[in-house]
Scaffold this active site. Sequence first.
Site, mmCIF file in Angstrom:
data_model
loop_
_atom_site.group_PDB
_atom_site.id
_atom_site.type_symbol
_atom_site.label_atom_id
_atom_site.label_comp_id
_atom_site.label_asym_id
_atom_site.label_seq_id
_atom_site.Cartn_x
_atom_site.Cartn_y
_atom_site.Cartn_z
ATOM 1 N N HIS A 119 0.605 -1.278 -0.090
ATOM 2 C CA HIS A 119 -0.067 -0.108 0.091
ATOM 3 C C HIS A 119 0.998 1.156 -0.295
ATOM 4 O O HIS A 119 0.554 2.353 -0.815
ATOM 5 C CB HIS A 119 -0.944 -0.131 1.245
ATOM 6 C CG HIS A 119 -1.850 1.065 1.097
ATOM 7 N ND1 HIS A 119 -2.997 1.170 0.210
ATOM 8 C CD2 HIS A 119 -2.235 1.919 1.973
ATOM 9 C CE1 HIS A 119 -3.654 2.242 0.394
ATOM 10 N NE2 HIS A 119 -2.897 2.769 1.393
ATOM 11 N N ASP A 158 -8.724 6.552 -6.875
ATOM 12 C CA ASP A 158 -8.230 7.662 -6.305
ATOM 13 C C ASP A 158 -6.886 8.206 -6.695
ATOM 14 O O ASP A 158 -6.184 7.226 -7.540
ATOM 15 C CB ASP A 158 -8.256 7.666 -4.776
ATOM 16 C CG ASP A 158 -7.753 6.325 -4.388
ATOM 17 O OD1 ASP A 158 -6.432 5.941 -4.961
ATOM 18 O OD2 ASP A 158 -8.253 5.573 -3.423
ATOM 19 N N LYS A 181 -13.597 12.864 -6.704
ATOM 20 C CA LYS A 181 -14.706 13.226 -6.019
ATOM 21 C C LYS A 181 -15.067 14.803 -5.879
ATOM 22 O O LYS A 181 -14.287 15.409 -5.517
ATOM 23 C CB LYS A 181 -14.576 12.739 -4.505
ATOM 24 C CG LYS A 181 -16.088 12.365 -3.801
ATOM 25 C CD LYS A 181 -15.868 12.076 -2.204
ATOM 26 C CE LYS A 181 -15.442 10.450 -2.048
ATOM 27 N NZ LYS A 181 -15.394 10.186 -0.699
ATOM 28 N N ARG A 183 -17.919 17.457 -4.245
ATOM 29 C CA ARG A 183 -18.937 17.562 -3.545
ATOM 30 C C ARG A 183 -19.872 18.596 -3.958
ATOM 31 O O ARG A 183 -19.673 19.799 -4.234
ATOM 32 C CB ARG A 183 -18.493 18.262 -2.127
ATOM 33 C CG ARG A 183 -19.788 18.296 -1.055
ATOM 34 C CD ARG A 183 -19.191 18.301 0.394
ATOM 35 N NE ARG A 183 -18.702 16.806 0.727
ATOM 36 C CZ ARG A 183 -19.495 15.649 0.785
ATOM 37 N NH1 ARG A 183 -20.768 15.711 0.914
ATOM 38 N NH2 ARG A 183 -18.892 14.577 1.431
#
Length: 285
Positions: A119, A158, A181, A183
Amino acid sequence: MRIISTERSQVLAARIAEKLGAPLVETKFTRFPDGEMYLRCGELDKETLIVSSVVDNDMLVQTLLAIDAADQSRNTLVVPYLGYSRQDKRFFPGEPISARAVARALSTGIDRVFVVNIHDRGVLDHFGAPAKDVTIAPAVGGYIGDLHLNNPLVLAPDEGAINFAADVAAVGGWDCDHLEKTRLSGEEVRIAPKTIDAAGREVVIVDDIISTGGTLATAACMLREQGAASTHAACVHGVLTSGAYTRLRAAGVSSVVSSDTYENASSFISAANTIATAIREDAHR
Ligand code: R5P
């Protein structure tokens, strides 16, 4: 060199053994009446390759026991999936850096370490032996090629997965982008590719880990709303906890594939070739 594995890495270990032309050593696993784990390896040689994904606490203990059983040889540890690696920082006071704790625990009695698509590569510094991260992005790309999709669009969910997605897309010269993303209001967010329109496209979302499937399921629903012709999911480590596979299929994802770094029924991609090549090349240095 002889090869041993813990219980949840048997298939990958056998594949690596085949690629390296090295014998697999049978290991028996049982438990004491109180639940403590016991293992017994067959005859080892001067050099041992231990293949063990830390997929849960039991496999962490089995890895420690296997390393100790091989205390008479030079040991290479292959941890295709390193559990706890996502807790790689102290996010709140009082927390452990779990990735560091696990890496340190696995370092005693080990000469070198290989992990697969970890990761965060910073975790490698916590091992007490030289540690290398290898990527199976080419193998993931190879699998996508076999799906024979029409001009697929490879998407990272992402920014953290952008490099991995780019390496996967490079295999077929496919378009690549990442999801962003936005909002829209207090309750509403829009998740869409940053630059490329998904309408009419066969989309493959790729990531290092699918855990609960939440990230990819949300993305897949949004992409469908944006007119994607189909969505597929491919990852390295298919943790697939909490019904993730069903969640993704129910969200309309046409196929979900992972690798044998985390052995399960969706592990159609193998990391064996990449790992064997890395071990061979390292031995030549
Ligand atoms: C996060 O940074 C990882 O790269 C994955 O995106 C994440 O672990 C996926 O988790 P889940 O499947 O639970 O949404």
